[in-house]
Motif scaffolding. Structure first.
Motif, PDB file in Angstrom:
ATOM      1  N   ASP A  84      50.051  43.466  41.924  1.00 53.21           N
ATOM      2  CA  ASP A  84      48.854  43.181  41.135  1.00 53.21           C
ATOM      3  C   ASP A  84      48.872  41.757  40.595  1.00 53.21           C
ATOM      4  O   ASP A  84      47.841  41.068  40.547  1.00 53.21           O
ATOM      5  CB  ASP A  84      48.720  44.184  39.984  1.00 53.21           C
ATOM      6  N   ASP A  85      50.048  41.292  40.185  1.00 53.69           N
ATOM      7  CA  ASP A  85      50.160  39.927  39.666  1.00 53.69           C
ATOM      8  C   ASP A  85      49.879  38.904  40.765  1.00 53.69           C
ATOM      9  O   ASP A  85      49.171  37.918  40.545  1.00 53.69           O
ATOM     10  CB  ASP A  85      51.555  39.711  39.085  1.00 53.69           C
ATOM     11  N   VAL A  86      50.421  39.150  41.974  1.00 53.13           N
ATOM     12  CA  VAL A  86      50.145  38.262  43.106  1.00 53.13           C
ATOM     13  C   VAL A  86      48.655  38.250  43.423  1.00 53.13           C
ATOM     14  O   VAL A  86      48.062  37.201  43.695  1.00 53.13           O
ATOM     15  CB  VAL A  86      50.978  38.687  44.333  1.00 53.13           C
ATOM     16  N   TRP A  87      48.039  39.431  43.371  1.00 53.97           N
ATOM     17  CA  TRP A  87      46.591  39.516  43.650  1.00 53.97           C
ATOM     18  C   TRP A  87      45.785  38.711  42.627  1.00 53.97           C
ATOM     19  O   TRP A  87      44.846  37.998  42.999  1.00 53.97           O
ATOM     20  CB  TRP A  87      46.162  40.975  43.638  1.00 53.97           C
ATOM     21  N   PRO A 126      39.540  43.730  47.632  1.00 53.86           N
ATOM     22  CA  PRO A 126      38.634  43.425  46.514  1.00 53.86           C
ATOM     23  C   PRO A 126      39.099  43.906  45.152  1.00 53.86           C
ATOM     24  O   PRO A 126      38.594  43.445  44.137  1.00 53.86           O
ATOM     25  CB  PRO A 126      37.334  44.132  46.918  1.00 53.86           C
ATOM     26  N   GLU A 127      40.057  44.829  45.100  1.00 50.06           N
ATOM     27  CA  GLU A 127      40.529  45.366  43.828  1.00 50.06           C
ATOM     28  C   GLU A 127      42.036  45.182  43.730  1.00 50.06           C
ATOM     29  O   GLU A 127      42.709  44.974  44.749  1.00 50.06           O
ATOM     30  CB  GLU A 127      40.167  46.846  43.693  1.00 50.06           C
ATOM     31  N   PRO A 128      42.613  45.265  42.524  1.00 50.25           N
ATOM     32  CA  PRO A 128      44.070  45.166  42.407  1.00 50.25           C
ATOM     33  C   PRO A 128      44.760  46.152  43.346  1.00 50.25           C
ATOM     34  O   PRO A 128      44.328  47.308  43.480  1.00 50.25           O
ATOM     35  CB  PRO A 128      44.328  45.506  40.930  1.00 50.25           C
ATOM     36  N   THR A 144      45.314  49.900  42.733  1.00 48.70           N
ATOM     37  CA  THR A 144      44.157  50.798  42.846  1.00 48.70           C
ATOM     38  C   THR A 144      44.287  51.679  44.077  1.00 48.70           C
ATOM     39  O   THR A 144      44.037  52.886  44.033  1.00 48.70           O
ATOM     40  CB  THR A 144      42.854  49.977  42.944  1.00 48.70           C
ATOM     41  N   TYR A 145      44.685  51.081  45.193  1.00 52.81           N
ATOM     42  CA  TYR A 145      44.752  51.801  46.459  1.00 52.81           C
ATOM     43  C   TYR A 145      45.988  52.697  46.508  1.00 52.81           C
ATOM     44  O   TYR A 145      45.950  53.775  47.111  1.00 52.81           O
ATOM     45  CB  TYR A 145      44.733  50.801  47.620  1.00 52.81           C
ATOM     46  N   TYR A 146      47.060  52.242  45.878  1.00 53.07           N
ATOM     47  CA  TYR A 146      48.245  53.115  45.786  1.00 53.07           C
ATOM     48  C   TYR A 146      47.895  54.407  45.064  1.00 53.07           C
ATOM     49  O   TYR A 146      48.153  55.508  45.589  1.00 53.07           O
ATOM     50  CB  TYR A 146      49.386  52.399  45.064  1.00 53.07           C
ATOM     51  N   TYR A 147      47.334  54.316  43.892  1.00 53.88           N
ATOM     52  CA  TYR A 147      47.050  55.532  43.121  1.00 53.88           C
ATOM     53  C   TYR A 147      46.023  56.421  43.822  1.00 53.88           C
ATOM     54  O   TYR A 147      46.056  57.640  43.674  1.00 53.88           O
ATOM     55  CB  TYR A 147      46.568  55.167  41.711  1.00 53.88           C
TER      56      TYR A 147
END
Length: 399
Positions: A296-299, A313-315, A318-321
């Motif tokens: 998320d920080d890299v994103w 488009p999202e952190p 988001t996709y992991y969860y």
């Protein structure tokens, strides 16, 4: 505390000697895998790989002979029933194994002894995602072997288990169109799990970033087929030094799962296929909180030059969860970080019959991990998340 019966998302099966004789079409049998019992020579571990040769004067072992491959079964992959110091790399015959390794009726008995209601089993001779057949020279026979294995898995290994043994099928890794066809063939008979490589480029296959695998991912999404990636399904394990002992690999084994997860989170695959489900097998989960934090920080900080500004488009978390499941069998640090790991994302495994297996003490090991958690979370970890992930016809509350 009353522990619900477990649904294990990562166990293993030792293939019976009759598998290909019974399930491979007759016209391929003389070119397919053949069982053999003979002596095993000294097994050596060098540079992260094992080498072994037949020795008629050595201790007996059961082998598979296929093209130019001679593959013995080793005690570490059929370790249940042995003392800890006897779980070695020595060869083993099926007669020396606990029968639950290869006999489905005996496996169900061992599951009853081990507080397990249902089990998903990875292959052994084909290797974790079917690399054995992908490496074969004759791809016509290899395709027939993939299909024969899947037929055996669905109809014989799982067939009389009343849904307790959950089918996990292979794909022909060398051809994405054939892979799509095999997904649909198996989904039509109720299969909802396929095994895939955590890092396909390590097998000489296209990466997930190329778009090559998108038809496969689309077929899995369409059929509700979970993509299961076992540590070592890249045919390599991380090691710090080429002469490091196998214990180093065992300690670092989660690294491949972490690398694979980062690959998927930044690939756009989970964006393009929002109902695709990934499952990481035997990777444990204590590493996940920092991996998600870093992604998320890299994103946030690096997405423009990092090549993912328009792709993700999202952190990434988001996709992991939303789409990813992990699993554990000994990971108290992961339990302490459960809110970040995800109470809806974590599942449990027993790793029967491998050296890491908690059999026959799985109930106690699980209790040691979940004491202090609320009943709903315990049910999710022990069975509910696995039932939801795999679409099983089991009671999430029951057991």
């Amino acid at each position: 505390m009353e522990l619900p019966r477990i649904v294990s998302v990562d166990d293993h099966v030792i293939e019976p000697a009759h598998l290909f004789e019974r399930w491979l079409p007759a016209r391929y049998r003389d070119r397919g895998p053949r069982p053999l019992t003979t002596g095993i020579g000294r097994l050596e571990y060098t540079g992260g790989r094992y080498t072994v040769a037949m020795d008629p004067d050595g201790p007996p072992a059961d082998w598979w002979i296929y093209e130019d491959l001679a593959a013995p079964y080793k005690r570490v992959i059929a370790a249940v029933g042995f003392d800890r110091d006897e779980m070695t790399l020595e060869g083993i015959t099926r007669a020396e194994m606990r029968p639950g390794c290869w006999d489905p009726a005996e496996r169900l008995k061992d599951m009853d002894l081990n507080h397990v209601e249902a089990s998903l089993c990875f292959p052994t001779f084909p290797r974790f995602c079917g690399q054995t057949f992908a490496e074969a020279h004759d791809k016509e026979v290899a395709l027939a072997c993939v299909r024969a294995y899947n037929d055996w898995m669905v109809e014989e290994w799982c067939g009389d288990s009343g849904g307790r043994l959950i089918p996990l099928c292979l794909i022909p890794l060398w051809d994405v169109d054939l892979a799509v066809a095999e997904i649909h063939r198996n989904a039509a008979r109720g299969v909802r799990a396929v095994t895939f490589s955590e890092l396909p480029t390590c097998l000489g296959l296209p990466s997930i970033h190329t778009g090559y695998w998108d038809p496969f991912f689309a077929a899995c999404q369409e059929t509700g087929t979970v993509v299961n990636m076992h540590i070592g399904s890249s045919s390599q394990m991380p090691a710090a030094s080429p002469d490091a002992p196998p214990a180093v690999q065992a300690t670092l084994s989660f690294n491949n799962a972490m690398a694979s997860l980062a690959d998927f989170l930044f690939s756009g695959v989970l964006v393009r296929h929002p109902r695709l489900t990934l499952a990481y097998s035997e990777g444990q989960m204590g590493w996940i909180p920092y991996a998600l934090e870093r992604a998320d920080d890299v994103w946030r900080e690096h997405r423009a030059w990092g090549g993912v500004r328009d792709l993700v488009p999202e952190p990434p978390s988001t996709y992991y969860y939303r789409q990813v499941f992990c699993c554990f069998f000994r990971d108290k640090h992961g339990i302490e970080a459960l809110d970040t790991v995800g109470r809806d994302n974590a599942t449990f495994e027993t790793d029967y019959p491998h050296v890491d297996s908690t059999f026959p003490h799985t109930r106690q090991v699980a209790l040691d991990h979940v004491r202090g958690l609320d009943d709903e979370t315990v049910r999710k970890l022990m069975r509910g998340n696995a039932i939801r992930m795999l679409g099983l016809d089991l009671d999430p509350m029951g057991g």
